[in-house]
Motif scaffolding. Structure first.
Motif, PDB file in Angstrom:
ATOM      1  N   SER A 171       2.946  -5.881  -4.750  1.00 34.27           N
ATOM      2  CA  SER A 171       3.167  -4.729  -3.860  1.00 34.27           C
ATOM      3  C   SER A 171       2.033  -4.553  -2.866  1.00 34.27           C
ATOM      4  O   SER A 171       2.237  -4.018  -1.770  1.00 34.27           O
ATOM      5  CB  SER A 171       3.335  -3.451  -4.685  1.00 34.27           C
ATOM      6  N   GLN A 172       0.848  -5.001  -3.222  1.00 32.96           N
ATOM      7  CA  GLN A 172      -0.305  -4.883  -2.320  1.00 32.96           C
ATOM      8  C   GLN A 172      -0.111  -5.663  -1.023  1.00 32.96           C
ATOM      9  O   GLN A 172      -0.722  -5.337  -0.004  1.00 32.96           O
ATOM     10  CB  GLN A 172      -1.562  -5.415  -3.006  1.00 32.96           C
ATOM     11  N   TYR A 173       0.735  -6.692  -1.054  1.00 33.25           N
ATOM     12  CA  TYR A 173       0.899  -7.591   0.091  1.00 33.25           C
ATOM     13  C   TYR A 173       2.321  -7.588   0.654  1.00 33.25           C
ATOM     14  O   TYR A 173       2.575  -8.209   1.676  1.00 33.25           O
ATOM     15  CB  TYR A 173       0.526  -9.023  -0.319  1.00 33.25           C
ATOM     16  N   ALA A 174       3.220  -6.887   0.003  1.00 28.53           N
ATOM     17  CA  ALA A 174       4.643  -6.952   0.352  1.00 28.53           C
ATOM     18  C   ALA A 174       4.986  -6.252   1.660  1.00 28.53           C
ATOM     19  O   ALA A 174       5.844  -6.721   2.405  1.00 28.53           O
ATOM     20  CB  ALA A 174       5.489  -6.385  -0.795  1.00 28.53           C
ATOM     21  N   ASP A 175       4.330  -5.129   1.932  1.00 28.28           N
ATOM     22  CA  ASP A 175       4.666  -4.359   3.132  1.00 28.28           C
ATOM     23  C   ASP A 175       4.544  -5.176   4.408  1.00 28.28           C
ATOM     24  O   ASP A 175       5.377  -5.076   5.300  1.00 28.28           O
ATOM     25  CB  ASP A 175       3.780  -3.117   3.246  1.00 28.28           C
ATOM     26  N   GLU A 176       3.501  -5.997   4.486  1.00 22.65           N
ATOM     27  CA  GLU A 176       3.285  -6.783   5.709  1.00 22.65           C
ATOM     28  C   GLU A 176       4.390  -7.803   5.937  1.00 22.65           C
ATOM     29  O   GLU A 176       4.550  -8.307   7.041  1.00 22.65           O
ATOM     30  CB  GLU A 176       1.919  -7.445   5.710  1.00 22.65           C
ATOM     31  N   LEU A 177       5.174  -8.078   4.885  1.00 24.12           N
ATOM     32  CA  LEU A 177       6.289  -9.016   5.019  1.00 24.12           C
ATOM     33  C   LEU A 177       7.639  -8.296   5.019  1.00 24.12           C
ATOM     34  O   LEU A 177       8.681  -8.927   5.069  1.00 24.12           O
ATOM     35  CB  LEU A 177       6.261 -10.042   3.884  1.00 24.12           C
ATOM     36  N   GLY A 178       7.604  -6.967   4.950  1.00 21.59           N
ATOM     37  CA  GLY A 178       8.848  -6.192   4.979  1.00 21.59           C
ATOM     38  C   GLY A 178       9.649  -6.277   3.681  1.00 21.59           C
ATOM     39  O   GLY A 178      10.872  -6.179   3.711  1.00 21.59           O
ATOM     40  N   ILE A 179       8.944  -6.444   2.573  1.00 21.58           N
ATOM     41  CA  ILE A 179       9.612  -6.568   1.275  1.00 21.58           C
ATOM     42  C   ILE A 179       9.149  -5.429   0.375  1.00 21.58           C
ATOM     43  O   ILE A 179       7.977  -5.061   0.374  1.00 21.58           O
ATOM     44  CB  ILE A 179       9.288  -7.923   0.619  1.00 21.58           C
ATOM     45  N   THR A 180      10.062  -4.893  -0.406  1.00 20.17           N
ATOM     46  CA  THR A 180       9.756  -3.911  -1.424  1.00 20.17           C
ATOM     47  C   THR A 180       9.763  -4.632  -2.761  1.00 20.17           C
ATOM     48  O   THR A 180      10.658  -5.431  -3.025  1.00 20.17           O
ATOM     49  CB  THR A 180      10.819  -2.799  -1.440  1.00 20.17           C
ATOM     50  N   VAL A 181       8.776  -4.351  -3.601  1.00 18.71           N
ATOM     51  CA  VAL A 181       8.710  -4.971  -4.925  1.00 18.71           C
ATOM     52  C   VAL A 181       8.991  -3.895  -5.963  1.00 18.71           C
ATOM     53  O   VAL A 181       8.392  -2.823  -5.935  1.00 18.71           O
ATOM     54  CB  VAL A 181       7.327  -5.609  -5.178  1.00 18.71           C
ATOM     55  N   GLU A 182       9.916  -4.189  -6.869  1.00 19.45           N
ATOM     56  CA  GLU A 182      10.275  -3.269  -7.944  1.00 19.45           C
ATOM     57  C   GLU A 182      10.138  -3.948  -9.282  1.00 19.45           C
ATOM     58  O   GLU A 182      10.386  -5.150  -9.414  1.00 19.45           O
ATOM     59  CB  GLU A 182      11.717  -2.788  -7.778  1.00 19.45           C
ATOM     60  N   SER A 183       9.770  -3.151 -10.275  1.00 23.38           N
ATOM     61  CA  SER A 183       9.676  -3.657 -11.642  1.00 23.38           C
ATOM     62  C   SER A 183      10.792  -3.082 -12.485  1.00 23.38           C
ATOM     63  O   SER A 183      11.116  -1.888 -12.383  1.00 23.38           O
ATOM     64  CB  SER A 183       8.333  -3.241 -12.257  1.00 23.38           C
ATOM     65  N   LEU A 184      11.383  -3.912 -13.307  1.00 24.37           N
ATOM     66  CA  LEU A 184      12.403  -3.449 -14.250  1.00 24.37           C
ATOM     67  C   LEU A 184      11.771  -3.031 -15.573  1.00 24.37           C
ATOM     68  O   LEU A 184      12.449  -2.508 -16.433  1.00 24.37           O
ATOM     69  CB  LEU A 184      13.428  -4.553 -14.516  1.00 24.37           C
ATOM     70  N   ALA A 185      10.474  -3.275 -15.715  1.00 26.78           N
ATOM     71  CA  ALA A 185       9.770  -2.955 -16.969  1.00 26.78           C
ATOM     72  C   ALA A 185       9.481  -1.473 -17.067  1.00 26.78           C
ATOM     73  O   ALA A 185       9.346  -0.778 -16.119  1.00 26.78           O
ATOM     74  CB  ALA A 185       8.475  -3.746 -17.049  1.00 26.78           C
TER      75      ALA A 185
END
Length: 93
Positions: free
Chosen positions: A79-93
């Motif tokens: 998630s620390q690097y995802a915004d710059e690529l336009g991606i949201t990271v989610e955890s199912l845990a």
């Protein structure tokens, strides 16, 4: 088994989207580390960042807008690097 775990993660992920699931190139037995494992991010932060970006770039190349993982540590790290690529990271845990 790992196969049934992967199937369960896919089922949960599918419930979070209206579109099709997009599998990453590096998955299952061929999965690559995102850089969050075993303190790697603390001991080798540049390498850990590069590993996270490699996973995220693979998701971006495949057209994913959301990357879902079964690991909370992986989600927090990427998630620390995802915004710059336009991606949201989610955890199912």
């Amino acid at each position: 088994s790992e196969e049934s775990d992967a199937a369960a993660v896919r089922q949960l992920a599918q419930k979070r989207t209206d579109g099709p699931l997009i599998e990453l190139h590096w998955r299952g037995d061929n999965a690559t580390c995102c850089g969050a494992s075993g303190g790697f991010a603390e001991t080798s932060p540049d390498s850990a960042e590069a590993a996270a970006k490699r996973v995220l770039e693979n998701a971006q190349e495949r057209g994913a807008k959301v990357l879902v993982t079964g690991c909370r540590g992986c989600a927090e790290h990427m998630s620390q690097y995802a915004d710059e690529l336009g991606i949201t990271v989610e955890s199912l845990a």
